[in-house]
Each structure stands twice: as C-alpha cells, then as structure tokens.
Design a protein around this motif. Structure first.
Motif, PDB file in Angstrom:
ATOM      1  N   VAL A   1      19.858   9.650  -2.889  1.00 11.66           N
ATOM      2  CA  VAL A   1      18.630  10.514  -2.897  1.00 11.66           C
ATOM      3  C   VAL A   1      17.569   9.735  -2.624  1.00 11.66           C
ATOM      4  O   VAL A   1      16.146  10.389  -2.868  1.00 11.66           O
ATOM      5  CB  VAL A   1      18.756  11.353  -4.154  1.00 11.66           C
TER       6      VAL A   1
ATOM      7  N   ILE B   1       9.972 -10.421  -3.511  1.00 14.17           N
ATOM      8  CA  ILE B   1       8.996 -11.109  -3.509  1.00 14.17           C
ATOM      9  C   ILE B   1       8.736 -12.069  -4.772  1.00 14.17           C
ATOM     10  O   ILE B   1       8.331 -13.039  -4.627  1.00 14.17           O
ATOM     11  CB  ILE B   1       7.496 -10.223  -3.557  1.00 14.17           C
TER      12      ILE B   1
ATOM     13  N   LEU C   1       2.069  -8.845   6.018  1.00 14.25           N
ATOM     14  CA  LEU C   1       3.265  -9.116   5.213  1.00 14.25           C
ATOM     15  C   LEU C   1       2.919 -10.178   4.022  1.00 14.25           C
ATOM     16  O   LEU C   1       2.546 -11.279   4.241  1.00 14.25           O
ATOM     17  CB  LEU C   1       4.379  -9.679   5.822  1.00 14.25           C
ATOM     18  N   ALA C   2       3.190  -9.744   2.955  1.00 15.82           N
ATOM     19  CA  ALA C   2       2.991 -10.863   1.762  1.00 15.82           C
ATOM     20  C   ALA C   2       4.306 -11.691   1.944  1.00 15.82           C
ATOM     21  O   ALA C   2       5.408 -11.106   1.868  1.00 15.82           O
ATOM     22  CB  ALA C   2       3.027 -10.097   0.476  1.00 15.82           C
TER      23      ALA C   2
ATOM     24  N   ALA D   1      16.624   4.593   4.080  1.00 15.41           N
ATOM     25  CA  ALA D   1      15.111   4.882   4.384  1.00 15.41           C
ATOM     26  C   ALA D   1      14.141   4.473   3.326  1.00 15.41           C
ATOM     27  O   ALA D   1      14.398   4.468   1.977  1.00 15.41           O
ATOM     28  CB  ALA D   1      14.894   6.259   4.628  1.00 15.41           C
TER      29      ALA D   1
ATOM     30  N   ALA E   1       8.198   1.788  -8.654  1.00 12.53           N
ATOM     31  CA  ALA E   1       9.794   2.227  -9.277  1.00 12.53           C
ATOM     32  C   ALA E   1      10.389   0.931  -9.633  1.00 12.53           C
ATOM     33  O   ALA E   1      11.469   1.437 -10.661  1.00 12.53           O
ATOM     34  CB  ALA E   1      10.210   3.052  -8.124  1.00 12.53           C
TER      35      ALA E   1
ATOM     36  N   GLY F   1       0.874  -1.227  -0.085  1.00  8.97           N
ATOM     37  CA  GLY F   1       0.013  -0.029   0.014  1.00  8.97           C
ATOM     38  C   GLY F   1       0.716   1.373  -0.012  1.00  8.97           C
ATOM     39  O   GLY F   1       0.740   2.254   0.961  1.00  8.97           O
TER      40      GLY F   1
ATOM     41  N   LYS G   1       7.750   1.752   5.644  1.00  8.28           N
ATOM     42  CA  LYS G   1       6.956   0.694   5.694  1.00  8.28           C
ATOM     43  C   LYS G   1       5.694   1.057   6.627  1.00  8.28           C
ATOM     44  O   LYS G   1       5.508   0.980   7.664  1.00  8.28           O
ATOM     45  CB  LYS G   1       7.817  -0.432   6.410  1.00  8.28           C
TER      46      LYS G   1
ATOM     47  N   VAL H   1      -2.372  -5.220   0.469  1.00  9.72           N
ATOM     48  CA  VAL H   1      -1.698  -5.973   1.665  1.00  9.72           C
ATOM     49  C   VAL H   1      -0.512  -5.105   1.765  1.00  9.72           C
ATOM     50  O   VAL H   1       0.344  -4.918   1.046  1.00  9.72           O
ATOM     51  CB  VAL H   1      -1.523  -7.545   1.223  1.00  9.72           C
ATOM     52  N   GLU H   2      -0.504  -4.482   3.065  1.00  5.75           N
ATOM     53  CA  GLU H   2       0.584  -3.558   3.402  1.00  5.75           C
ATOM     54  C   GLU H   2       1.158  -4.068   4.649  1.00  5.75           C
ATOM     55  O   GLU H   2       0.683  -4.244   5.726  1.00  5.75           O
ATOM     56  CB  GLU H   2       0.183  -2.219   3.602  1.00  5.75           C
TER      57      GLU H   2
ATOM     58  N   GLY I   1       7.843  -1.717  -4.192  1.00  5.21           N
ATOM     59  CA  GLY I   1       8.999  -0.970  -4.077  1.00  5.21           C
ATOM     60  C   GLY I   1      10.278  -1.527  -4.502  1.00  5.21           C
ATOM     61  O   GLY I   1      10.183  -3.001  -4.956  1.00  5.21           O
TER      62      GLY I   1
ATOM     63  N   THR J   1      15.780   9.788   8.260  1.00  3.99           N
ATOM     64  CA  THR J   1      16.150   9.564   7.126  1.00  3.99           C
ATOM     65  C   THR J   1      17.674   9.349   6.878  1.00  3.99           C
ATOM     66  O   THR J   1      18.409   9.227   5.856  1.00  3.99           O
ATOM     67  CB  THR J   1      15.595  10.381   5.807  1.00  3.99           C
TER      68      THR J   1
ATOM     69  N   THR K   1       8.555  10.332  -7.664  1.00  6.48           N
ATOM     70  CA  THR K   1       7.265   9.940  -7.645  1.00  6.48           C
ATOM     71  C   THR K   1       6.153  10.485  -8.590  1.00  6.48           C
ATOM     72  O   THR K   1       5.266   9.708  -8.723  1.00  6.48           O
ATOM     73  CB  THR K   1       6.589  10.730  -6.042  1.00  6.48           C
TER      74      THR K   1
ATOM     75  N   GLY L   1       3.249  -2.408   6.611  1.00  6.61           N
ATOM     76  CA  GLY L   1       3.356  -1.613   7.776  1.00  6.61           C
ATOM     77  C   GLY L   1       2.058  -1.176   8.353  1.00  6.61           C
ATOM     78  O   GLY L   1       0.799  -1.548   7.774  1.00  6.61           O
TER      79      GLY L   1
ATOM     80  N   GLY M   1       0.955   4.464   2.416  1.00  5.80           N
ATOM     81  CA  GLY M   1       1.598   5.548   1.735  1.00  5.80           C
ATOM     82  C   GLY M   1       3.071   5.250   1.384  1.00  5.80           C
ATOM     83  O   GLY M   1       3.616   5.921   0.459  1.00  5.80           O
TER      84      GLY M   1
HETATM   85  C1  FAD Z   1      13.789   9.768   2.413  1.00  4.82           C
HETATM   86  C2  FAD Z   1      13.174   9.802   1.095  1.00  4.82           C
HETATM   87  C3  FAD Z   1      13.079  11.031   0.515  1.00  4.82           C
HETATM   88  C4  FAD Z   1      12.719  11.102  -0.972  1.00  4.82           C
HETATM   89  N1  FAD Z   1      12.500  12.323  -1.501  1.00  4.82           N
HETATM   90  C5  FAD Z   1      11.534  12.183  -2.675  1.00  4.82           C
HETATM   91  C6  FAD Z   1      11.184  13.624  -3.214  1.00  4.82           C
HETATM   92  O1  FAD Z   1      11.416  14.692  -2.635  1.00  4.82           O
HETATM   93  N2  FAD Z   1      10.445  13.588  -4.213  1.00  4.82           N
HETATM   94  C7  FAD Z   1      10.218  12.506  -4.774  1.00  4.82           C
HETATM   95  O2  FAD Z   1       9.668  12.334  -6.243  1.00  4.82           O
HETATM   96  N3  FAD Z   1      10.729  11.233  -4.561  1.00  4.82           N
HETATM   97  C8  FAD Z   1      11.365  11.293  -3.304  1.00  4.82           C
HETATM   98  N4  FAD Z   1      11.755   9.988  -2.977  1.00  4.82           N
HETATM   99  C9  FAD Z   1      11.527   8.796  -3.682  1.00  4.82           C
HETATM  100  C10 FAD Z   1      10.190   8.239  -3.625  1.00  4.82           C
HETATM  101  O3  FAD Z   1       9.543   8.662  -2.393  1.00  4.82           O
HETATM  102  C11 FAD Z   1       9.965   6.948  -3.983  1.00  4.82           C
HETATM  103  O4  FAD Z   1      10.761   6.579  -5.199  1.00  4.82           O
HETATM  104  C12 FAD Z   1       8.686   6.218  -4.285  1.00  4.82           C
HETATM  105  O5  FAD Z   1       7.664   6.615  -3.239  1.00  4.82           O
HETATM  106  C13 FAD Z   1       8.630   4.715  -4.572  1.00  4.82           C
HETATM  107  O6  FAD Z   1       7.310   4.447  -4.702  1.00  4.82           O
HETATM  108  P1  FAD Z   1       7.093   2.803  -4.842  1.00  4.82           P
HETATM  109  O7  FAD Z   1       5.556   2.702  -4.962  1.00  4.82           O
HETATM  110  O8  FAD Z   1       8.004   2.283  -5.739  1.00  4.82           O
HETATM  111  O9  FAD Z   1       7.342   2.240  -3.510  1.00  4.82           O
HETATM  112  P2  FAD Z   1       6.824   2.466  -1.825  1.00  4.82           P
HETATM  113  O10 FAD Z   1       6.202   3.636  -1.744  1.00  4.82           O
HETATM  114  O11 FAD Z   1       7.961   2.305  -1.037  1.00  4.82           O
HETATM  115  O12 FAD Z   1       5.932   1.439  -1.500  1.00  4.82           O
HETATM  116  C14 FAD Z   1       6.272   0.049  -1.208  1.00  4.82           C
HETATM  117  C15 FAD Z   1       5.087  -0.358  -0.369  1.00  4.82           C
HETATM  118  O13 FAD Z   1       5.222  -1.762  -0.276  1.00  4.82           O
HETATM  119  C16 FAD Z   1       5.197  -2.153   1.102  1.00  4.82           C
HETATM  120  N5  FAD Z   1       5.615  -3.644   1.089  1.00  4.82           N
HETATM  121  C17 FAD Z   1       7.051  -4.087   0.857  1.00  4.82           C
HETATM  122  N6  FAD Z   1       6.927  -5.164   0.846  1.00  4.82           N
HETATM  123  C18 FAD Z   1       5.758  -5.616   1.353  1.00  4.82           C
HETATM  124  C19 FAD Z   1       5.498  -6.924   1.789  1.00  4.82           C
HETATM  125  N7  FAD Z   1       6.151  -8.118   1.579  1.00  4.82           N
HETATM  126  N8  FAD Z   1       4.253  -7.342   1.833  1.00  4.82           N
HETATM  127  C20 FAD Z   1       3.396  -6.182   2.006  1.00  4.82           C
HETATM  128  N9  FAD Z   1       3.652  -4.951   2.036  1.00  4.82           N
HETATM  129  C21 FAD Z   1       4.967  -4.828   1.389  1.00  4.82           C
HETATM  130  C22 FAD Z   1       6.043  -1.118   1.792  1.00  4.82           C
HETATM  131  O14 FAD Z   1       5.826  -1.284   3.168  1.00  4.82           O
HETATM  132  C23 FAD Z   1       5.403   0.003   1.092  1.00  4.82           C
HETATM  133  O15 FAD Z   1       4.309   0.505   1.636  1.00  4.82           O
HETATM  134  C24 FAD Z   1      12.091   9.950  -1.568  1.00  4.82           C
HETATM  135  C25 FAD Z   1      12.399   8.741  -0.758  1.00  4.82           C
HETATM  136  C26 FAD Z   1      12.737   8.607   0.400  1.00  4.82           C
HETATM  137  C27 FAD Z   1      12.770   7.450   1.146  1.00  4.82           C
END
Ligand code: FAD
Length: 608
Positions: free
Chosen positions: A543, A316, A272-273, A115, A579, A40, A118, A61-62, A309, A84, A591, A64, A121
């Motif tokens: 970053v 996974i 947890l998946a 960072a 990503a 999530g 979890k 399924v999240e 992520g 972070t 993002t 965190g 969001g």
């Molecule tokens: C400190 C920091 C600063 C950043 N600054 C910026 C910024 O200013 N601007 C910007 O554009 N980007 C920024 N980024 C990058 C951006 O936030 C990420 O690239 C983006 O959020 C990734 O999205 P995602 O959907 O790929 O993964 P995520 O948003 O990380 O989502 C993955 C989700 O899957 C869940 N998950 C993982 N494994 C399992 C499992 N086995 N079972 C159930 N759930 C699971 C996790 O808990 C998480 O909620 C930053 C990131 C960080 C950490």
C-alpha cells in the motif's frame, strides 16, 4: 477556464519559488543557510516552509523536478494508478525513483515496482490522496515507545490541524443518495486556503461504494462518523488531499506556494544530496550536492534535516557514516556512529483483492471505452466532476470477528494482543475496477465488455519487518529495498482470514444484488488454505506505506536512530523528519502522521 487559471497561478507561484533569491549562494553554487532540508517531499516541504516563515534562511534540496510540469497528469486524482503498478512498465522516471524490490518470498519471489515520488511534493505527488489519522491508542503506543508523552493524542492534535484547510463535501456534486459524514472540528478553521494543504472530498462517489457500504453494514461493520477523530472501526467515506475548487491533487509543494512572501527559502530541484558533512566533533556542517553534473557544498549554520523518505533517508545516513558498522565497513565507508537500526525495522502495509463483474458503471468502462474516457476527461476539465476525480475512499475497518480470530494459532493471538484494542487488524477499500495483482491497473482490465469492482483487503497490524541496505557508498545508486512482506506466521494467518472475510462481505445480499457473475478473481476454484495463500502471494502488493527505517526511540534502545525530537543519536545538528522516523506505523494511510510529525518537529526546532 477557471481550472486553467488556477493551474497557471499555481505554476507561476512555483516558478517564482524556483527563482527566489537565496540568502547566500544559489542552486549549484556553494552557500550558507541556517537550515538545509534534504528532500522536498511530504515532510521536507512542511519543515522548509515553517522554518523560513519564521525568518530563517532555508535550503530545500530536491532530487526530482516539478511534477506539475514534468507530468501534469498527476494533478488529476485518478491518474495515480497509471504510474504505481507493480510492473516496471508503470515507472515514470520523470517523477519516480524507480525502486524495484528484492525477490519477495512472501510474494512468491516476485520483484515489484515500489512507487516513490522523486519530485517536489515527494510521494504526496503520486499517492492515492486518502486522508485519515491513526487511533488514540496508536499514538499512546508511540508516546510509550519513545518515552515522550508529547505524542499522546491530545498533545499532537494541534499539529495534525496545522497544515490543512478543510472544505466539507459539496452537496450538489456526486451521487445524491450517498450518506457521508465528516468532522470539520478536527481541522483548524483558521488556516487559509492559500498556503495550506486542501482536505475535502472527491466530487464523485462511485455507485459501487454505495453498495459496498451496505454490504459492510450487513456484515457487521457499522457506519461510523469519520476517520480523523481518533477511532477507525466502522465504515465511512474518507477525506482526501484534494482541492475542492478544481478537484486537483493537493500535495505538499502547495505549502511552498507563498514563496514570494518567504525570501529566506531557496528550493533547488534536480539536486541530489550526496552526503552529509561533519566536523571532528560530529556536528553536521552541511551537505554535498550534485546538480547537472556539478558537485557543490551547502553549509548549515544551524542544522541539517533529512526528509528523504523511508528508503533514501537511511541511505543518506549510511553513505555519510551513520549506520550498522559491518555494512558500512564492507563498502569502505568510514564509520562515524555505529547505529545498527539505520535501514532496519521497516514496517509496511500490503493489500490483495477479490473482484466480481457488477451491474454498475465502474472504472473498467473508463479504461476500456475510449469515447467514454474522452467524455469524462472533458467533464473533469469543465465541471471538475466524474470518475477522473476518483480517489478510492469508501473504507471499512475492523478487528476480525471472533469466529475468525478463534482459528488463529496461540502465537498469532499473542502477537496480535500486543496491538491496542482500537488498532484495527483489517482495512477494506472499495476499488472500482478489477485489481488482480495490480501489475498495471489500467491495462489489466478485462476486455469482455463487463464492469468489474473489487474489495481490497489490507493488513494494518503487520508483524513482518523489512530492511533497506546499500549496494554502494553513493546516492547515485538506489538503496536495496527488501520489504519482507508476509513473512511472519501472524501476517500469513491474518491475510488468510482477511481473504475469507472479504468473501463473506461479497456474499452479503447488498453486494450479491449487483454481481453479474461468479467471483472473477482469484476465482471460485481457489478454496483450500493452500490455494488461497498461493493466490494471495501471487497478487499481494504494497500500500506504499514504508516507514520506521530510522525509528524514533530512546538512546538505550539499540535499534533507535533518532530521539523524540528527531535528533540523530550520536551526532549533533542532524535530524531525520519523515516517515522513516516513525517508531511504529499507525493503521491506515500515513500522510496525516507525516505532516503532524513535520509540524511538531518544526515547532520544536523553532522553540529551541
Ligand atoms: C502510490 C502511493 C499511494 C499512496 N497512497 C496514500 C494515501 O492515499 N494516503 C496516505 O496517507 N498515504 C499514501 N501513501 C503514502 C504516503 O504518500 C507516504 O507515506 C508519504 O508521502 C511519505 O512522506 P515522506 O516525507 O516520508 O517521503 P516523500 O514524500 O517520499 O519525500 C521524500 C523526498 O525526498 C527526495 N529525496 C530522496 N533522496 C534524495 C536525495 N538524495 N537528494 C535530494 N532529494 C532526495 C525525494 O525525491 C522526495 O521528494 C501513498 C504512497 C504512494 C507511493
């Protein structure tokens, strides 16, 4: 009071969401859903929201919890810095996976906290909230890499717009002498405030940023209009994922706020998946999940979507039998599909900084003066203004000047020529504090009574590639994260050039007029290339833009993991949408592209 009402309303919506009735089954009990979304996070919540809004039963399924409840400080923009840093001391296990990298040769063998959200969001719940898009040629390169013209700029623009409600900066807030431009037409004017992620500007423009903008212009980085219209070169204030009403973080769980209107959506937090389940024909059938020590199975009538992520999505896939054969076999994981690209090809951006003492108030004052900090927290709570709303949003982008590029080796020049012309090599970010090695930004501030400011330099056309591997066949263990930063000769030469260029910008008349002493970090004694590289290696950090670990590409590409509709090669009814599915990492902050991809693939799923 308004802030409290808004916070309460948001929490109430989330509680309603968590209590929402599933179509078949409940969290912790076996059940059947049309679609199961693993994660999530930033992408997963978009996919879950869009599919359920269209009338499909969806389970998210999240692993965190809900960060607004577990660590409400994260709703305050500035507080992202507290959780972070590169030091493990900054890990908040309530909201973070707690990843520590392997020893990084490019960072003098340091192991750094990476960072990763979890929480509902995902990483959008703890990021720096900067919102900008890649360049037109970036997405042209994406379209070519995946052999699908639907990734060209004009085609993806509607998907960039779909997620957000845009509010221009409030002229009555922030510094009055700040010239700030924006392009409202790059966002849809139809998106409602509720149910859309909020894009606006912090009600605080740092005094340092106004000077840095002048320094950029003096150094040949001219003012530009915005960073959302397909070009990046120049300097301007970036938009942010921030709610203009109360200056709170606007993360992807905001999209789930209309839960009561979506009876088909079930969100299971702290779940947890463990692995994806397949039938004999390699159709994804469901997901094995663990919640509170109990293992249960959710079945998918239509598809499973992995949005865990850049670190956890490849994990996974691998524990479920999809990945490099030798690695799976070494851990006794039965191989369903030998896909060598799973977990490989990791792109990331890195940064380092130079700091000076300055004659303007910066965050150093906030971190080192408790009565000032208390004052500013009260100001934030009452009028949603001041440094607590801070997101480091004065940016500059460029290809390094010709005189710098002339110093590059032939190999570096050739590698850089593979990037399109409008893809910058360097991003510069104003940071209103001493950065050092970003180990623990709050605690690491000098306590000498002076104010500090930094210019951060980031490599946004990197050529080093990292990887994600397993230490076990279980998602109970973290994957092994090896970003391999600064290991290519090209990245080393570009990093040296960026460092020298930042010194040139600091030497501008505008910035020299506010410095109150010599360069504080890394210091004027760092002069030779060897010393500079050592200083960079001692301070470089991510970053946090890990991506491309399940990269998109045609089946003929042996390292491709998903096709251009994010379907995993070699199996059916399984996609990766986050990503990790990027074929390349666009310059800057990802993002916007994560949200775009999630909207685009959701639309493709609904259209089939
Ligand atoms: C400190 C920091 C600063 C950043 N600054 C910026 C910024 O200013 N601007 C910007 O554009 N980007 C920024 N980024 C990058 C951006 O936030 C990420 O690239 C983006 O959020 C990734 O999205 P995602 O959907 O790929 O993964 P995520 O948003 O990380 O989502 C993955 C989700 O899957 C869940 N998950 C993982 N494994 C399992 C499992 N086995 N079972 C159930 N759930 C699971 C996790 O808990 C998480 O909620 C930053 C990131 C960080 C950490």
């Amino acid at each position: 009071m308004l802030l409290l009402v808004t916070v309460f309303a948001h929490l109430l919506l989330l509680l309603l969401l968590l209590l929402a009735s599933p179509v078949s089954g409940a969290c912790g009990e076996d059940g059947v859903y049309d679609y199961i979304v693993i994660g999530g996070g930033t992408a997963g919540n978009v996919v879950g929201a869009r599919l359920s809004q269209a009338g499909h039963s969806v389970l998210i399924v999240e692993a965190g919890g809900v960060y607004e409840l577990d660590n409400a400080n994260l709703t305050i923009p500035l507080m992202f810095g507290a959780v972070t840093g590169g030091s493990p001391d900054t890990i908040d296990p309530r909201v973070d996976w707690g990843v520590i990298t392997t020893p990084q040769p490019g960072a003098n063998n340091r192991q750094l906290h990476y960072a990763r959200g979890k929480t509902l969001g995902g990483s959008s719940a703890m990021n720096a909230m900067l919102y900008q898009r890649g360049t037109k040629s970036t997405y042209h390169a994406w379209a070519e890499a995946v052999q699908d013209p639907s990734y060209e700029w004009d085609e993806i623009l509607p998907f960039f717009e779909r997620t957000f409600h845009f509010t221009p900066p409030n002229p009555d807030k922030g510094l009055q002498n700040t010239s700030i431009h924006w392009n409202a037409s790059a966002f849809s004017s139809e998106n409602p405030v509720e149910g859309s992620i909020q894009i606006s500007y912090p009600n605080f423009r740092s005094p340092f940023s106004t000077w840095l903008k002048l320094g950029f212009e003096e150094s040949g980085i001219p003012e530009t209009n915005d960073f959302v219209s397909g070009s990046l070169m120049g300097t301007q204030y970036s938009a942010a994922e921030i709610s203009p009403l109360d200056e709170r973080r606007s993360s992807s769980d905001f999209l789930l706020g209309l839960a009561e209107e979506e009876p088909f959506l079930t969100v299971c937090t702290r779940s947890l998946a463990r692995r994806i389940l397949f039938d004999d024909q390699l159709n994804a059938q469901g997901v094995e999940i663990e919640k509170d020590g109990k293992v249960w199975t959710a079945s998918a009538a239509k598809e499973v979507i992995v949005s865990a992520g850049a670190f956890n999505s490849p994990q996974i896939l691998m524990v479920s039998g999809i990945g490099p054969r030798d690695q799976l076999e070494s851990l006794d994981i039965p191989v369903l599909v030998d896909l060598p690209g799973v977990g490989q090809n990791m792109w990331d951006h890195v940064f380092f900084a130079q700091s000076y003492p300055v004659a303007v108030d910066t965050l150093t004052k906030l971190y080192t003066d408790t009565s000032y900090m208390t004052e500013q927290i009260l100001r934030y709570q009452t009028s949603h203004e001041g440094p607590m709303t801070y997101a480091p949003n004065c940016l500059g982008w460029e290809n390094l000047p010709v005189s710098y590029q002339a110093e590059f080796s032939a190999q570096t020049q050739e590698e850089l020529s593979n990037f399109p012309d409008d893809w910058p090599q360097a991003e510069y970010i104003a940071f209103d504090a001493h950065v050092g090695n970003y180990s623990n930004p709050a605690e690491g501030q000098p306590k000498d009574g002076r104010q500090y400011a930094s210019i951060v330099g980031a490599l946004v056309a990197p050529t080093s590639r990292g990887n994600i591997t397993l230490i076990s066949n279980s998602t109970d263990d973290l994957p092994v994260v090896n970003p391999n930063w600064l290991t290519s000769q090209t990245d080393i030469e570009v990093a040296l050039a960026i460092f020298k260029r930042i010194r040139e910008i600091w030497a501008s008349d505008a910035l020299q007029s506010i410095t109150t002493g010599p360069e504080y970090y890394p210091g004027t004694n760092v002069t030779t290339d060897e010393e500079i590289l050592d200083a960079i290696r001692n301070s470089v950090i991510t970053v946090w833009h890990a991506s491309c670990t399940c990269k998109m590409g045609p089946r003929e590409d042996p390292m491709a993991v998903v096709d251009s509709e994010a379907r995993v090669h070699g199996v059916q009814r399984l996609r990766v949408v986050d990503a990790s599915a990027f074929p390349l990492l666009p310059p800057g902050h990802p993002t916007s592209t994560v949200y775009m991809l999630a909207e685009k693939i959701s639309a493709a799923i609904l259209a089939q």
